[in-house]
Write a protein that holds these residues in place. Structure first.
Motif, mmCIF file in Angstrom:
data_model
loop_
_atom_site.group_PDB
_atom_site.id
_atom_site.type_symbol
_atom_site.label_atom_id
_atom_site.label_comp_id
_atom_site.label_asym_id
_atom_site.label_seq_id
_atom_site.Cartn_x
_atom_site.Cartn_y
_atom_site.Cartn_z
ATOM 1 N N GLU A 1 43.539 -19.910 -147.153
ATOM 2 C CA GLU A 1 43.362 -19.314 -145.831
ATOM 3 C C GLU A 1 42.418 -20.128 -144.951
ATOM 4 O O GLU A 1 42.680 -20.348 -143.764
ATOM 5 N N MET B 1 55.944 -26.994 -152.098
ATOM 6 C CA MET B 1 54.573 -26.988 -151.537
ATOM 7 C C MET B 1 53.885 -25.656 -151.832
ATOM 8 O O MET B 1 54.412 -24.593 -151.548
ATOM 9 N N ASN B 2 52.695 -25.719 -152.398
ATOM 10 C CA ASN B 2 51.963 -24.506 -152.716
ATOM 11 C C ASN B 2 51.400 -23.839 -151.470
ATOM 12 O O ASN B 2 51.320 -24.449 -150.418
ATOM 13 N N ALA B 3 50.999 -22.614 -151.649
ATOM 14 C CA ALA B 3 50.401 -21.904 -150.516
ATOM 15 C C ALA B 3 49.060 -22.538 -150.176
ATOM 16 O O ALA B 3 48.283 -22.889 -151.063
ATOM 17 N N LEU B 4 48.797 -22.698 -148.897
ATOM 18 C CA LEU B 4 47.534 -23.269 -148.460
ATOM 19 C C LEU B 4 46.454 -22.196 -148.463
ATOM 20 O O LEU B 4 46.731 -21.047 -148.127
ATOM 21 N N LEU C 1 44.011 -23.289 -143.652
ATOM 22 C CA LEU C 1 45.008 -22.956 -142.650
ATOM 23 C C LEU C 1 44.396 -22.890 -141.252
ATOM 24 O O LEU C 1 44.923 -23.482 -140.297
ATOM 25 N N ASN D 1 52.195 -29.711 -137.996
ATOM 26 C CA ASN D 1 52.981 -28.748 -137.244
ATOM 27 C C ASN D 1 54.136 -28.202 -138.089
ATOM 28 O O ASN D 1 54.406 -27.004 -138.109
ATOM 29 N N ARG D 2 54.781 -29.080 -138.812
ATOM 30 C CA ARG D 2 55.892 -28.659 -139.659
ATOM 31 C C ARG D 2 55.388 -27.714 -140.755
ATOM 32 O O ARG D 2 55.964 -26.659 -141.010
ATOM 33 N N GLU D 3 54.285 -28.101 -141.372
ATOM 34 C CA GLU D 3 53.749 -27.303 -142.464
ATOM 35 C C GLU D 3 53.359 -25.896 -141.992
ATOM 36 O O GLU D 3 53.574 -24.910 -142.691
ATOM 37 N N LEU D 4 52.803 -25.823 -140.785
ATOM 38 C CA LEU D 4 52.370 -24.527 -140.264
ATOM 39 C C LEU D 4 53.538 -23.696 -139.743
ATOM 40 O O LEU D 4 53.348 -22.577 -139.292
ATOM 41 N N GLY D 5 54.724 -24.243 -139.798
ATOM 42 C CA GLY D 5 55.871 -23.446 -139.392
ATOM 43 C C GLY D 5 56.143 -23.486 -137.904
ATOM 44 O O GLY D 5 56.983 -22.755 -137.401
ATOM 45 N N GLY D 6 55.404 -24.341 -137.196
ATOM 46 C CA GLY D 6 55.605 -24.416 -135.749
ATOM 47 C C GLY D 6 56.937 -25.028 -135.376
ATOM 48 O O GLY D 6 57.546 -24.666 -134.377
#
Lengths: 216, 216
Positions: free
Chosen positions: A6, A1-4, A9, A73-78
């Motif tokens: 800003e 997955m590439n960086a989102l 985000l 939530n998973r993608e944001l690292g939560g």
DNA sequence: GGGTGTGAAATTCTTCACAGCC
DNA sequence: GGCTGTGAAGAATTTCACACCC
């Protein structure tokens, strides 16, 4: 997955509470138009944001509320289960410690720290406030720990130094004033005063029509 | 003066504390490069931001710290002497009431409100906490009043309604959950949970190198 | 020399509009 | 019919680079 990007985000983070609400209301699916209206963004923008995470929608139907929430939530690292410590247990520190929306999103508070002897030993939400000297005993996995700093301005730099020494590399700083941090440490500053100032500016603009705006 | 771009606005607000610091250190002038480094932005960007306010710099020298601070502050509406009321005197409300950086920038707190009987009548920073019923007695100039809302989620909508009834048109909302407000009311939402989530995402990205990043 | 002010280029972000799928 | 996913257009923002001034 590439960086989102800003900008994406910040919006993704704002979709989560809206999805929480829809879930609480019993909604199973939601169309981009509805969710976008709820969050105050353009529907195309919302779809584009979500498409960056993959394709979680169903054409003609919309997005599944619970599943979409999990994916964001998973993608944001939560979901990585971060452990929070809060340094500076004044009013703001206490507010953050008891802020339920944070806990809901997978951020559990594991430690409270303060320098003042009269605060040390008191309890907030069942957690005892400790002196900074006990930092290493509490923080067992510094790589998974985020430190929330809510100390008065003067103390902030030395707090940052102690956190860095303990191996903590992620800091959310509510204290005004710039700090220097080692390069491996990520410091995000939140300035509550700026928000007020931006609001004041917008109100001022709306109330006093610009001189160069011709009446229409 | 034309409307400032949203992005510029947020940065201008962040220059103010940096200028405060320089002023406290006795600096009289500052070059765009120094101030930009202090604020973590590009020097050209900072110069462009400032040029939107007019030409306050001196070539070969830089900007006069005190004068520049005044100009930015005036432009952002801070000098217009806003009156703040805070609704919801929990930990967050108390933190905001005692947040000195706000007072420094020209925002004076004139009233504290809460619904809980056990909080009403107590004092914070010399101000008595009042019931919402007394809103109109305290707010004598609603057009110049900003309401800071720090109530628990469930109460927020009715608080917004009461504020609107009293003629208040500017709200800074720390409460999670979207609210509906009359069109003349400007509501700016601040979500502390989002900040944590964005930080967590960045840390996650830095720690787990992307699979598509070729070693170099 | 040093540093601002600013067109112009480069980049990023947002919105449109529509093909494609359910 | 309704709604997603997305290339392309359009708008905004950031950065460059240099003329100009102290």
């Amino acid at each position: 997955m590439n960086a989102l990007p800003e900008a994406t985000l910040a919006r993704l983070a704002s979709y989560l509470p809206a999805l929480d609400r829809l879930h609480a209301e019993g909604r199973e699916t939601v169309a981009s138009g509805d969710l976008a209206a709820e969050c105050g963004v353009n529907p195309a923008q919302l779809r584009k944001d979500l498409s960056l995470l993959g394709s979680y929608g169903t054409r003609g139907v919309g997005y599944e509320v619970a599943y979409l929430h999990d994916q964001i939530n998973r993608e944001l690292g939560g979901a990585s289960h971060w452990q929070l410590i809060i340094v500076g247990i004044g009013n703001l520190g206490r507010a953050l410690a008891t802020h339920t929306p944070m806990a809901v999103r997978g951020f559990g508070v594991i430690g409270l720290f303060d320098a003042a002897p009269e605060v040390i030993g008191t309890r907030v939400e069942g957690l005892e406030v400790r002196p900074m000297a006990e930092l290493r005993q509490v923080v067992t996995d510094p790589a998974r720990t985020i430190a929330v700093v809510a100390t008065p301005g003067a103390a902030t730099q030395s707090v940052i130094d102690e956190l860095a020494d303990a191996g903590i590399r992620s800091v959310l700083n509510f204290s005004p004033g710039r700090v220097v941090a080692p390069p491996e440490m990520l410091v995000r500053a939140v300035d509550l005063g700026s928000e007020l100032q931006i609001l004041a500016y917008h109100r001022q603009m709306l109330s006093t029509p610009a001189a160069d705006t011709v009446a229409n």
